[in-house]
Scaffold this active site. Structure first.
Site, PDB file in Angstrom:
ATOM      1  N   CYS A  46      31.988  40.356  47.276  1.00  0.00           N
ATOM      2  CA  CYS A  46      32.512  40.418  45.912  1.00  0.00           C
ATOM      3  C   CYS A  46      31.945  41.600  45.137  1.00  0.00           C
ATOM      4  CB  CYS A  46      32.193  39.117  45.176  1.00  0.00           C
ATOM      5  SG  CYS A  46      32.725  39.132  43.457  1.00  0.00           S
ATOM      6  N   CYS A  51      35.756  41.817  44.678  1.00  0.00           N
ATOM      7  CA  CYS A  51      36.194  41.549  43.305  1.00  0.00           C
ATOM      8  C   CYS A  51      35.776  42.604  42.297  1.00  0.00           C
ATOM      9  CB  CYS A  51      35.642  40.212  42.821  1.00  0.00           C
ATOM     10  SG  CYS A  51      35.342  38.971  44.062  1.00  0.00           S
ATOM     11  N   LYS A  54      37.133  46.191  42.936  1.00  0.00           N
ATOM     12  CA  LYS A  54      38.589  46.010  42.878  1.00  0.00           C
ATOM     13  C   LYS A  54      39.069  45.923  41.442  1.00  0.00           C
ATOM     14  CE  LYS A  54      40.143  42.123  42.583  1.00  0.00           C
ATOM     15  NZ  LYS A  54      40.545  41.215  43.638  1.00  0.00           N
ATOM     16  N   ALA A 185      50.478  41.089  53.762  1.00  0.00           N
ATOM     17  CA  ALA A 185      51.234  40.471  52.679  1.00  0.00           C
ATOM     18  C   ALA A 185      50.408  39.506  51.843  1.00  0.00           C
ATOM     19  CB  ALA A 185      52.446  39.735  53.249  1.00  0.00           C
ATOM     20  N   TYR A 187      46.941  38.584  49.253  1.00  0.00           N
ATOM     21  CA  TYR A 187      46.630  39.116  47.929  1.00  0.00           C
ATOM     22  C   TYR A 187      45.868  40.430  47.992  1.00  0.00           C
ATOM     23  CZ  TYR A 187      41.741  37.468  48.064  1.00  0.00           C
ATOM     24  OH  TYR A 187      40.418  37.277  48.386  1.00  0.00           O
ATOM     25  N   GLU A 191      47.264  43.647  46.051  1.00  0.00           N
ATOM     26  CA  GLU A 191      46.457  44.267  44.999  1.00  0.00           C
ATOM     27  C   GLU A 191      46.244  45.748  45.263  1.00  0.00           C
ATOM     28  OE1 GLU A 191      43.757  40.510  43.409  1.00  0.00           O
ATOM     29  OE2 GLU A 191      42.992  41.750  45.037  1.00  0.00           O
ATOM     30  N   ARG A 333      25.605  25.852  44.003  1.00  0.00           N
ATOM     31  CA  ARG A 333      24.793  25.181  42.976  1.00  0.00           C
ATOM     32  C   ARG A 333      24.847  23.673  43.124  1.00  0.00           C
ATOM     33  NH1 ARG A 333      26.749  29.247  38.102  1.00  0.00           N
ATOM     34  NH2 ARG A 333      25.224  30.903  38.542  1.00  0.00           N
ATOM     35  N   HIS A 454      51.721  32.176  17.939  1.00  0.00           N
ATOM     36  CA  HIS A 454      52.880  33.076  17.948  1.00  0.00           C
ATOM     37  C   HIS A 454      52.519  34.406  17.277  1.00  0.00           C
ATOM     38  CE1 HIS A 454      57.130  34.120  17.964  1.00  0.00           C
ATOM     39  NE2 HIS A 454      56.997  34.533  16.710  1.00  0.00           N
ATOM     40  N   GLU A 459      52.542  31.049  24.603  1.00  0.00           N
ATOM     41  CA  GLU A 459      53.133  29.967  23.812  1.00  0.00           C
ATOM     42  C   GLU A 459      54.277  29.301  24.566  1.00  0.00           C
ATOM     43  OE1 GLU A 459      55.701  31.027  20.334  1.00  0.00           O
ATOM     44  OE2 GLU A 459      55.158  33.092  20.848  1.00  0.00           O
TER      45      GLU A 459
END
Length: 465
Positions: A46, A51, A54, A185, A187, A191, A333, A454, A459
């Protein structure tokens, strides 16, 4: 005479986010004596090749898109030079290096001893660590956690090892590819193809079927695939690369099977994002009889127990099914609390875990897809779905407007929400809040009872009929 082994309550093999979260929690909160082993940079995939770098790259790609879109809002943005890839990469690497240092400081602060090397089991309570300097240290532990993560793979085709890179290699590129072939194909492929395209590379994206992100809801698959085509990416459906050769002058000649028809093409970079394998080969797990599945993932139950007493596994190395950093951290954890904090039933619930794909546009998903929900609940499910144009695009020409699409999947007479799938600007931030509601068992009526903000895209999730 052999040196006396080090001894500890908890030995954590792997210095990624999950393993270190468990090690620090066991030591700082529960008073266990903990040793961690890692031969590479702290933070795991990561922080170093996942992550973090990236998302930094995705931010750069998003800024590139904003610069192009600024004209519609009346701005005249003139780029005096192309994107400074080498400068960006250098700055990104410095940021990652700072994070490596923070991880090391946190281990010191929480009194976790770090051994820089590779561990191999001698028996279920003792490992031999071959240190990075070549020396060897034995460690005896009452409990051992395997959190070694995984590594990206290359296909068994001619030239792949010599001429292609994986996602790890993507973060080592010192120059931006002018023309790149991306395969995969899932993620990661989606990405990286999206980021490179937004930053100006000519991207040829090869997938085996007609859509990508095939583990996601059909709405996501169809809309993102359509959007990548609309943006002008070269998407090659029902295709695969069968051979890679050196074409000279820094070019690679690829042979491609395009729906049964063989063609060749020259690119300067070939990137495979076709899957990952757990980093368990050097651990000697056969010595302790540890069970793995057919993809070499260590088998665990919901408590992260393996079949060997006092040996545990989490993260990408195990078969829990969610190869996500926050999942590994949470599981680590919980495990520390169970093993050393008296929390006898502590374990991560692997349900309704939100995830985001940093595609262009972003994708957010939690819970069941529509096919999964229909298989599980049959005719008791109800689907709410909408597609619209976000206000951000109101000033742009029709051909420049990106999509926004939301789907809510409900089950039973109370319309409990069992799946939420969203695509569009800000989906990552939107999903984090809605993920809490769904984790708490929200119903469609709960969504309806929330007054809308809004004007924002989200919303639509509380006004959908």
């Amino acid at each position: 005479m052999a040196p006396v082994p080090k001894e500890c309550d908890y030995l954590v093999i792997g210095g990624g986010s999950g393993g270190l979260a468990s090690a620090r929690r066991a030591s700082s909160k529960h008073g266990a004596k903990v040793i961690a082993v890692e031969h590479q940079r702290l933070g795991g995939t990561c922080v170093n090749v996942g992550c973090v770098p990236k998302k930094v790259t995705w931010n750069a790609a998003s800024i590139a898109e904003t610069i192009k879109e600024a004209k519609a809002y009346g701005f005249s943005v003139k780029e005096t030079a192309p994107f400074d890839w080498p400068g960006f990469v250098k700055k990104r690497a410095a940021y990652v290096e700072r994070l490596n240092g923070i991880y090391a400081k946190n281990l010191d602060k929480d009194k976790v001893e770090l051994l820089r090397g590779r561990a191999r089991f001698l028996n279920k309570h003792e490992v031999q660590v071959t240190m990075n300097d070549g020396s060897e240290v034995n460690v005896k532990a009452k409990k051992v956690l395997i959190a070694v993560g995984g590594y990206p793979t290359l296909p068994p085709i001619p030239g792949a090892k010599e001429h292609a890179i994986t996602s790890d290699g993507f973060f080592e590129l010192t120059q931006q590819p002018k023309k790149i072939a991306v395969v995969g194909a899932g993620y990661i492929g989606v990405e990286m193809a999206g980021m490179l395209h937004a930053l100006g590379s000519e991207v040829h994206f090869f997938i085996r079927h007609d859509t990508f992100l095939r583990t996601f809801d059909p709405l996501i698959q169809e809309k993102v695939t359509e959007e990548y085509i609309r943006q002008g990416m070269h998407l090659h459906k029902r295709s695969s690369i069968t051979k890679i050769e050196d074409a000279g002058n820094g070019q690679k000649k690829i042979t491609v099977d395009l729906n049964g028809k063989e063609e060749t093409m020259e690119v300067d970079t070939v990137l495979f994002a076709i899957g990952r394998k757990p980093e368990v080969d050097s651990l000697g797990i056969d010595k302790i009889g540890l069970e793995v599945d057919d993809k070499s993932h260590i088998k665990v139950d919901k408590y992260q127990n393996t079949n060997v007493e006092n040996i545990y596994a989490l993260g990408d190395a195990c078969n829990a099914g969610f190869e996500l950093t926050p999942v590994a951290i949470a599981a680590g954890r919980k495990l520390a609390g169970r093993l050393f904090g008296g929390l006898n039933d502590a374990h991560l619930v692997y349900e309704n875990i939100p995830s985001v794909v940093f595609a262009h546009p972003e994708v957010g998903s939690i819970g069941l897809t529509e096919p999964q929900a229909r298989e599980k609940y049959g005719d008791t499910i109800k689907i709410y779905q909408t597609s619209f144009t976000a206000m951000y695009y109101s000033m742009m020409e029709q051909e420049d407007k990106g999509p926004t699409a939301y789907k809510i999947i409900c089950e039973g007479p109370n319309e409990r929400i069992v799946g939420l799938h969203i695509l569009g600007l800000g989906s990552g931030e939107i999903l984090q809040g809605f993920g809490v509601a769904i984790k708490m068992g929200a119903t469609k009526q709960d969504f309806d009872n929330c007054v809308a903000i809004h004007p924002v895209s989200a919303e639509e999730l509380v006004t959908m009929t």
